[in-house]
Design an enzyme around this catalytic site. Structure first.
Site, short mmCIF file in Angstrom:
data_model
loop_
_atom_site.label_atom_id
_atom_site.label_comp_id
_atom_site.label_asym_id
_atom_site.label_seq_id
_atom_site.Cartn_x
_atom_site.Cartn_y
_atom_site.Cartn_z
CG ASP A 292 -2.11 -0.92 1.06
OD1 ASP A 292 -2.28 -1.48 -0.03
OD2 ASP A 292 -2.87 -1.08 2.03
NE ARG B 220 -2.04 2.49 13.83
CZ ARG B 220 -1.22 1.59 13.35
NH1 ARG B 220 0.05 1.60 13.73
NH2 ARG B 220 -1.63 0.68 12.49
CG ASP C 23 -4.93 2.08 12.47
OD1 ASP C 23 -5.11 2.19 13.70
OD2 ASP C 23 -4.36 1.11 11.96
CB SER D 44 -5.16 -7.05 7.38
OG SER D 44 -4.78 -5.74 7.75
#
Length: 430
Positions: free
Chosen positions: A39, A119, A148, A203
């Site tokens: 990605d 994060r 996210d 994932s």
């Protein structure tokens, strides 16, 4: 004449080169949250093609391990001007993970917030690099369905509201890729030929605290996880050793300071606990959770070391904290978990709640002995110089500090409202 023409052409070429260099130096810069995966690799040429940006890649090392191998070559090969790899493992553990341990922060009774707690730190470092590089934007590769995007963008807005945020998966007009095959083809069209696997896989998100798994059979809650294929940090309880292992953790003011009597920094303790816990099938959670964006999602989390730390800390607190503080702190911990999960780290409420939590940790000091056995954490004894457990009071034998007869008056007062109501009900029966 011919030589003069060549000199003029050379001067013209040189002038064009200078203009190109000058033009490039005036290009706006974007900082890309970079992992090296498909990605974020595809995003590099996409940013240059659609925004004419200079792309500064930034990878925040919160304990991804060998996932960082070869990133610099990959980023530059893909068209990035520069790559930062920032080692923030200790900061992550000390300033983000441990506050969650002290809070007892668990989202929806199961999730130990591994991705969530990392994060805000990543967002903070992206902002720092953006300011250092004079960038005008930050780009992330989070999808439009996940948590996210919320966490990254709330962090960026709180720390640098002037920066533009680019989320390719939400750019309908320019982001046309809908599959791994599309991304691989796009990369090839832009001269990027890397050994990406086009097959669909789990994932995953990994840091020193945990690793998460989503996708494949997990997308249907009716399916059991394929643990033999899925697990990365350890084994399932069925495959754990037949013999348990006893360990001792030492805490000072709520933070771990030693493992089996050996003093270590918190990140090293967590690394060793990950190995120990993984070996014994500790910390595997299968959960259907409620995402911030409104949907339910199913995932499996491996948090071996974090699960051990949380349980040991809880055992120590139950020995030390008084009843009212322990009960009130439970609600604070639940709220703290919601705040972290929702990406609201850089808020006055998180700071205020953390201040309360820290005040409760002043006396959370002692040793916790536990046995790890086939997915279980079994108490083996807890000690603290600040323990509120008093054997003379708690013993069934009569002690000096407690008179059994005192209970009668207490019960009469404690149950007075019940007695009065019962008398009223008897008097008003028809």
């Amino acid at each position: 004449m011919e030589q003069e023409t060549k000199r003029e052409q050379a001067a013209k070429d040189s002038s064009q080169k200078e203009r190109v260099i000058k033009h490039n130096s005036q290009k706006e810069r974007v900082v890309l949250a970079y992992s090296g995966g498909l990605d974020t690799t595809a995003i590099i040429p996409w940013l240059k093609e659609n925004y004419d940006y200079e792309v500064i890649c930034c990878c925040i090392d919160v304990g991804q391990g060998n996932e960082l191998d070869g990133l610099e070559e990959r980023a530059k090969y893909s068209g990035a001007e520069k790559l930062y790899i920032l080692d923030v493992v200790d900061e992550f553990v000390d300033e983000y993970a441990l506050p969650c341990v002290k809070a007892g922060a668990v989202y929806e009774n199961k999730y130990l917030l591994g991705t969530s707690m990392a994060r805000p730190l990543i967002a903070k470092k992206l902002v720092e690099i953006a300011k250092k590089e004079g960038a005008t934007a930050i780009c992330h590769g989070a999808t439009g369905k996940g948590n996210d995007q919320v966490r990254f963008e709330l962090g960026i807005k709180a720390l640098a509201p002037e920066l533009k945020i680019i989320a390719p998966w939400r750019c309908k007009e320019t982001w046309k890729m809908q599959s791994r095959e599309d991304e691989i083809e796009y990369c090839k069209e832009h001269g990027i030929n890397l050994p990406f696997d086009a097959s669909h896989s789990y994932s995953r998100d990994r840091n020193l605290w945990h690793i998460s798994h989503e996708g494949l059979e997990l997308e249907d809650p009716a399916n059991a996880p394929n643990y033999d294929h899925l697990l990365v940090l350890g084994v399932s309880p069925e495959r754990a050793p037949e013999e348990g292992e006893t360990i001792t953790l030492t805490f000072e003011e709520g933070a771990p300071t030693a493992l089996n009597g050996k003093k270590m920094k918190a990140s090293d303790i967590l690394k060793e606990l990950n190995e120990l816990g993984g070996r014994h099938g500790i910390g595997i959670v299968d959960i259907v959770e409620n995402r911030v964006v409104g949907m339910k999602s199913r995932g499996v989390y491996e948090t071996p070391g974090g699960t051990i730390l949380m349980e040991a800390h809880t055992q120590l607190e139950e020995l030390i904290l008084d009843r009212d503080t322990l009960a009130y702190k439970k609600g604070i911990g639940d709220k703290f978990a919601d705040i972290v999960y929702e990406g609201k780290w850089f808020t006055p409420l998180r700071e205020a709640l953390q201040a309360f939590i820290e005040s409760t940790q002043k006396y959370v000091t002692g040793e916790v002995k536990i046995k790890l056995y086939k997915g279980n954490i079994i108490k083996q004894g807890t000690t603290s110089p600040y323990s509120l457990y008093n054997e003379s009071i708690a013993s069934f034998t009569t002690g000096e500090l407690y008179d059994h007869h005192d209970a009668e008056g207490f019960i009469n007062l404690f149950g007075l409202s019940l007695k009065v109501r019962a008398m009223m009900m008897d008097n008003t029966k028809k």
